[in-house]
Design a protein around this motif. Structure first.
Motif, PDB file in Angstrom:
ATOM      1  N   GLU A 169      25.873 106.160 -50.567  1.00  0.00           N
ATOM      2  CA  GLU A 169      26.274 106.623 -49.351  1.00  0.00           C
ATOM      3  C   GLU A 169      26.466 105.285 -48.047  1.00  0.00           C
ATOM      4  O   GLU A 169      27.007 105.396 -47.107  1.00  0.00           O
ATOM      5  N   GLY A 170      25.669 104.312 -48.489  1.00  0.00           N
ATOM      6  CA  GLY A 170      25.420 103.324 -47.750  1.00  0.00           C
ATOM      7  C   GLY A 170      26.746 102.422 -47.524  1.00  0.00           C
ATOM      8  O   GLY A 170      26.924 101.481 -46.745  1.00  0.00           O
TER       9      GLY A 170
ATOM     10  N   ALA B 285      17.223  97.784 -35.585  1.00  0.00           N
ATOM     11  CA  ALA B 285      18.367  96.700 -36.237  1.00  0.00           C
ATOM     12  C   ALA B 285      18.255  97.067 -37.788  1.00  0.00           C
ATOM     13  O   ALA B 285      18.722  95.994 -38.536  1.00  0.00           O
ATOM     14  N   CYS B 286      17.668  97.971 -38.466  1.00  0.00           N
ATOM     15  CA  CYS B 286      17.602  98.075 -39.759  1.00  0.00           C
ATOM     16  C   CYS B 286      16.711  96.795 -40.414  1.00  0.00           C
ATOM     17  O   CYS B 286      16.885  96.297 -41.526  1.00  0.00           O
TER      18      CYS B 286
ATOM     19  N   GLY C 113      23.090  94.733 -35.318  1.00  0.00           N
ATOM     20  CA  GLY C 113      22.923  94.490 -36.720  1.00  0.00           C
ATOM     21  C   GLY C 113      23.803  95.004 -37.520  1.00  0.00           C
ATOM     22  O   GLY C 113      25.057  95.473 -37.086  1.00  0.00           O
ATOM     23  N   ALA C 114      24.077  94.424 -38.637  1.00  0.00           N
ATOM     24  CA  ALA C 114      25.036  94.590 -39.430  1.00  0.00           C
ATOM     25  C   ALA C 114      25.664  96.300 -40.039  1.00  0.00           C
ATOM     26  O   ALA C 114      26.694  96.457 -40.344  1.00  0.00           O
ATOM     27  N   VAL C 115      24.512  97.165 -40.068  1.00  0.00           N
ATOM     28  CA  VAL C 115      24.629  98.521 -40.348  1.00  0.00           C
ATOM     29  C   VAL C 115      24.664  99.305 -38.850  1.00  0.00           C
ATOM     30  O   VAL C 115      24.475 100.551 -38.966  1.00  0.00           O
ATOM     31  N   ALA C 116      25.060  98.824 -37.782  1.00  0.00           N
ATOM     32  CA  ALA C 116      24.873  99.528 -36.432  1.00  0.00           C
ATOM     33  C   ALA C 116      25.911 101.092 -36.369  1.00  0.00           C
ATOM     34  O   ALA C 116      25.269 101.795 -35.640  1.00  0.00           O
TER      35      ALA C 116
ATOM     36  N   ASN D 164      31.612 103.841 -45.055  1.00  0.00           N
ATOM     37  CA  ASN D 164      31.853 103.695 -43.819  1.00  0.00           C
ATOM     38  C   ASN D 164      33.286 103.224 -43.538  1.00  0.00           C
ATOM     39  O   ASN D 164      33.639 102.367 -44.466  1.00  0.00           O
ATOM     40  N   LYS D 165      33.978 103.636 -42.481  1.00  0.00           N
ATOM     41  CA  LYS D 165      35.293 103.001 -42.496  1.00  0.00           C
ATOM     42  C   LYS D 165      35.322 101.883 -42.183  1.00  0.00           C
ATOM     43  O   LYS D 165      36.708 101.181 -42.394  1.00  0.00           O
ATOM     44  N   GLU D 166      34.555 101.032 -41.908  1.00  0.00           N
ATOM     45  CA  GLU D 166      34.287  99.488 -41.823  1.00  0.00           C
ATOM     46  C   GLU D 166      34.526  98.806 -43.209  1.00  0.00           C
ATOM     47  O   GLU D 166      35.132  97.756 -43.158  1.00  0.00           O
ATOM     48  N   ILE D 167      34.397  99.381 -44.286  1.00  0.00           N
ATOM     49  CA  ILE D 167      34.625  98.844 -45.514  1.00  0.00           C
ATOM     50  C   ILE D 167      36.165  98.579 -45.672  1.00  0.00           C
ATOM     51  O   ILE D 167      36.380  97.699 -46.401  1.00  0.00           O
ATOM     52  N   SER D 168      36.943  99.593 -45.285  1.00  0.00           N
ATOM     53  CA  SER D 168      38.292  99.388 -45.124  1.00  0.00           C
ATOM     54  C   SER D 168      38.773  98.362 -44.516  1.00  0.00           C
ATOM     55  O   SER D 168      39.720  97.659 -45.023  1.00  0.00           O
TER      56      SER D 168
END
Length: 373
Positions: free
Chosen positions: A253-254, A79-80, A40-43, A257-261
């Protein structure tokens, strides 16, 4: 491959098909379910939780286990998703697992915890921050992270006192966690006399934020707070920059995540984020940090150390209770304090930490962060 080896291989294959992974096969182990998003999207956040919990299990077992028994971690993928979380909770009941680390997302933790409380399963979430989870008077629900009723004012006060904007937009993803934290920020801002020009939701999973960006421009906002997770905020940051909306953003805090960069690129530079303090920077935790690095695991994620602490308090609770009876362990958790890598933890009657602090960080486009001043 001999017959016994083939049977073990078939067992693990079947478990993988069921979305379950176990890290030991001894019958007399103390099983600890680790429930969160593998998919899922926040794995990425689930991975933070899992590596922290697995490290704690590994190190506790190396030190002799708990009252002579080994801990056995079993991963469950929710999977949130609230519906999948309920299915996972029922699977945990059927598997006769009595202790759970997780869930991660508040919207999954809430319905799962209803089942755990009814079935006598003790749950410690290292990540779910919605106050609703522990507001119901449950005996077997705990957490090793702070609440949005603390995180929201931390963000709102920083915005009002340090940023001092004229018109703020507060946006959320219409989910329990995102809307809850956004509401807490809005109330804090209004209590300090800051004008909230727009309070509105988007849909989780949305990709095109053109209409929202037009509304933000029309409202003449000079600061935006977003309650939710990084996939949507990353796109909102990038598209806002592309469409000429040059304002600063902040999130909980949600979004840390480094993915946001990776999603937002240069538009993520200067994003403000509230996070648990960087436990990996604490000198007393350096041996643990090196243990993570030796396994090529990243110890910097916000849920890594709270997940480690969650396993630790369960293990020490069992030791202090002298029993794996979850009611007795819950009593031990409330009656004692625990020296963990996230500090000395003590729980109140609701199962929340008596002391926890969130820190405001400035995010950088290379995926690093520094404390905001």
């Amino acid at each position: 491959m001999n017959k016994a080896t083939k049977q073990i291989s078939k067992l693990f294959a079947a478990m993988a098909m069921a979305g379950v992974a176990s890290y030991s096969v001894a019958a007399d182990n103390i099983k600890i379910g680790m429930a969160g998003p593998v998919t899922g999207a926040v794995a990425q956040y689930g991975e933070m939780q899992f590596i922290g919990a697995k490290m704690a299990i590994e190190q506790i077992n190396k030190a002799g286990g708990v009252n002579g028994a080994m801990l056995e971690g079993v991963v469950y993928d929710d999977a949130c998703d609230p519906k999948q979380a309920v299915a996972v909770a029922n699977k945990i009941v059927n598997d006769e697992v009595k202790f759970v680390i997780g869930h991660l997302c508040s919207s999954s933790t809430q319905p799962a915890s209803d089942i755990y409380e009814d079935e006598g399963i003790l749950m410690v979430t290292p990540a779910s921050t919605s106050p609703d989870i522990t507001a119901r008077g449950y005996e077997l629900v705990f957490r090793t992270i702070g609440l949005d009723s603390l995180q929201g004012p931390t963000a709102g006060n920083f915005i009002a006192d340090s940023i001092k904007p004229k018109n703020v937009a507060v946006i959320h993803d219409k989910q329990q966690y995102g809307e809850g934290i956004a509401t807490a920020v809005k109330q804090t801002l209004e209590g300090k006399g800051v004008n909230v020009a727009l309070f509105e939701g988007i849909n989780a999973g949305d990709k095109d934020f053109s209409a929202m960006i037009s509304k933000l421009k029309q409202a003449n906002v000079d600061f935006i707070y977003y309650g939710g997770y990084h996939p949507e905020l990353g796109l909102l940051l990038r598209q806002s920059s592309e469409k000429g909306l040059k304002v600063r953003f902040m999130g909980p805090e949600g979004v840390g995540n480094k993915e946001i960069s990776a999603i937002a690129g240069p538009a993520s530079e200067g994003l403000l984020v509230t996070l648990p303090k960087s436990f990996d920077q604490d000198p007393k935790n350096q041996a643990l940090v090196e243990a993570f690095k030796a396994k090529n695991e990243d110890p910097t994620g916000p849920f890594v150390f709270p997940a480690y602490a969650a396993v630790q308090v369960i293990a020490e609770g069992i030791e202090k209770a002298g029993d794996t009876d979850t009611a007795k362990v819950a009593e031990a958790l409330r009656a004692n304090s625990f020296d963990t890598p996230t500090g000395n933890l003590a729980f109140d009657e609701k199962g929340d930490l008596k002391d926890f602090s969130f820190v405001v960080y400035e995010w950088h486009q290379d995926g690093t962060k520094s404390e905001a001043k």
